[in-house]
Design a protein around this motif. Structure first.
Motif, mmCIF file in Angstrom:
data_model
loop_
_atom_site.group_PDB
_atom_site.id
_atom_site.type_symbol
_atom_site.label_atom_id
_atom_site.label_comp_id
_atom_site.label_asym_id
_atom_site.label_seq_id
_atom_site.Cartn_x
_atom_site.Cartn_y
_atom_site.Cartn_z
ATOM 1 N N UNK A 1 0.834 -1.235 0.077
ATOM 2 C CA UNK A 1 -0.215 0.040 0.095
ATOM 3 C C UNK A 1 1.032 1.043 -0.029
ATOM 4 N N UNK A 2 0.360 2.154 -0.776
ATOM 5 C CA UNK A 2 1.434 3.504 -0.959
ATOM 6 C C UNK A 2 2.566 3.269 -1.831
ATOM 7 N N UNK A 3 2.903 2.114 -2.295
ATOM 8 C CA UNK A 3 3.924 2.252 -3.364
ATOM 9 C C UNK A 3 3.671 2.935 -4.449
ATOM 10 N N UNK A 4 4.926 3.485 -4.788
ATOM 11 C CA UNK A 4 4.973 4.313 -6.096
ATOM 12 C C UNK A 4 5.190 3.489 -7.150
ATOM 13 N N UNK B 1 10.079 0.994 -12.097
ATOM 14 C CA UNK B 1 10.658 1.275 -10.839
ATOM 15 C C UNK B 1 9.437 1.435 -9.695
ATOM 16 N N UNK B 2 9.709 0.637 -8.901
ATOM 17 C CA UNK B 2 8.772 0.672 -7.821
ATOM 18 C C UNK B 2 9.411 0.907 -6.350
ATOM 19 N N UNK B 3 8.754 1.973 -5.549
ATOM 20 C CA UNK B 3 9.164 2.449 -4.276
ATOM 21 C C UNK B 3 8.293 2.569 -3.264
ATOM 22 N N UNK C 1 12.279 0.553 0.460
ATOM 23 C CA UNK C 1 12.863 -0.327 -0.672
ATOM 24 C C UNK C 1 12.483 0.313 -1.801
ATOM 25 N N UNK C 2 13.272 0.044 -2.682
ATOM 26 C CA UNK C 2 13.098 0.217 -4.225
ATOM 27 C C UNK C 2 13.658 -0.812 -5.037
ATOM 28 N N UNK D 1 17.047 -2.250 -6.342
ATOM 29 C CA UNK D 1 17.684 -1.104 -6.964
ATOM 30 C C UNK D 1 19.022 -0.849 -6.137
ATOM 31 N N UNK D 2 18.981 -1.312 -4.675
ATOM 32 C CA UNK D 2 20.348 -1.263 -4.156
ATOM 33 C C UNK D 2 21.396 -2.285 -4.512
ATOM 34 N N UNK D 3 20.941 -3.269 -5.200
ATOM 35 C CA UNK D 3 21.852 -4.468 -5.770
ATOM 36 C C UNK D 3 22.310 -4.257 -6.968
ATOM 37 N N UNK D 4 21.594 -3.095 -7.801
ATOM 38 C CA UNK D 4 21.721 -3.148 -9.075
ATOM 39 C C UNK D 4 23.267 -2.988 -9.632
ATOM 40 N N UNK D 5 24.146 -2.180 -8.951
ATOM 41 C CA UNK D 5 25.620 -2.185 -9.221
ATOM 42 C C UNK D 5 26.478 -3.430 -8.943
#
Length: 127
Positions: A61-64, A82-84, A88-89, A113-117
């Motif tokens: 709920x409230x996810x962008x 992209x979901x935020x 968490x993203x 997204x934090x694991x992308x690199x």
């Protein structure tokens, strides 16, 4: 169906879900024999996947949700989003196959997204 029509089907199916959590509208765009594929090789039937989507509405709920790309080629449509949430993203790529005006099959790849690199360097011989 044209690629424009296929993109429209996917766009309308996702609009209600993204805007208001309207799973019933999403369901109306899925074929009865719809199959959902995850990157871990598991699959879900239409009923199983819709139940999982409904169950996820509370925790998300409230996810962008920002749809970054909506691309079509023949009977396939690709959605890159992209979901935020506050803590968490994730980045998601969905590939959907359209048959007879309905979404017949979907493949989903999710990456925090934090694991992308780190995930982008697995092939680098220097790592």
């Amino acid at each position: 169906m044209t690629t424009t029509e296929n993109k429209s089907i996917v766009g309308r199916a996702l609009a209600g879900l993204v805007d208001s959590g309207d799973v019933d509208t999403l369901a109306s765009f899925l074929s009865e024999d719809f199959i959902h594929h995850r990157s871990d090789s598991t699959t879900s039937t239409r009923a199983q996947w819709l139940a999982a989507v409904r169950a996820a509405l509370g925790p998300t709920a409230g996810m962008r949700v920002d749809i970054l790309h909506l691309l079509a080629d023949g009977d396939h449509v690709v959605v890159h989003s992209r979901r935020r949430l506050p803590d968490v993203e994730i980045v998601v790529v969905d590939v959907l196959r359209i048959a007879d005006g309905l979404i017949a099959e979907a493949w989903e790849v999710i990456e925090p997204a934090a694991h992308a690199a780190a995930n982008g360097t697995w092939w680098d011989p220097a790592v």
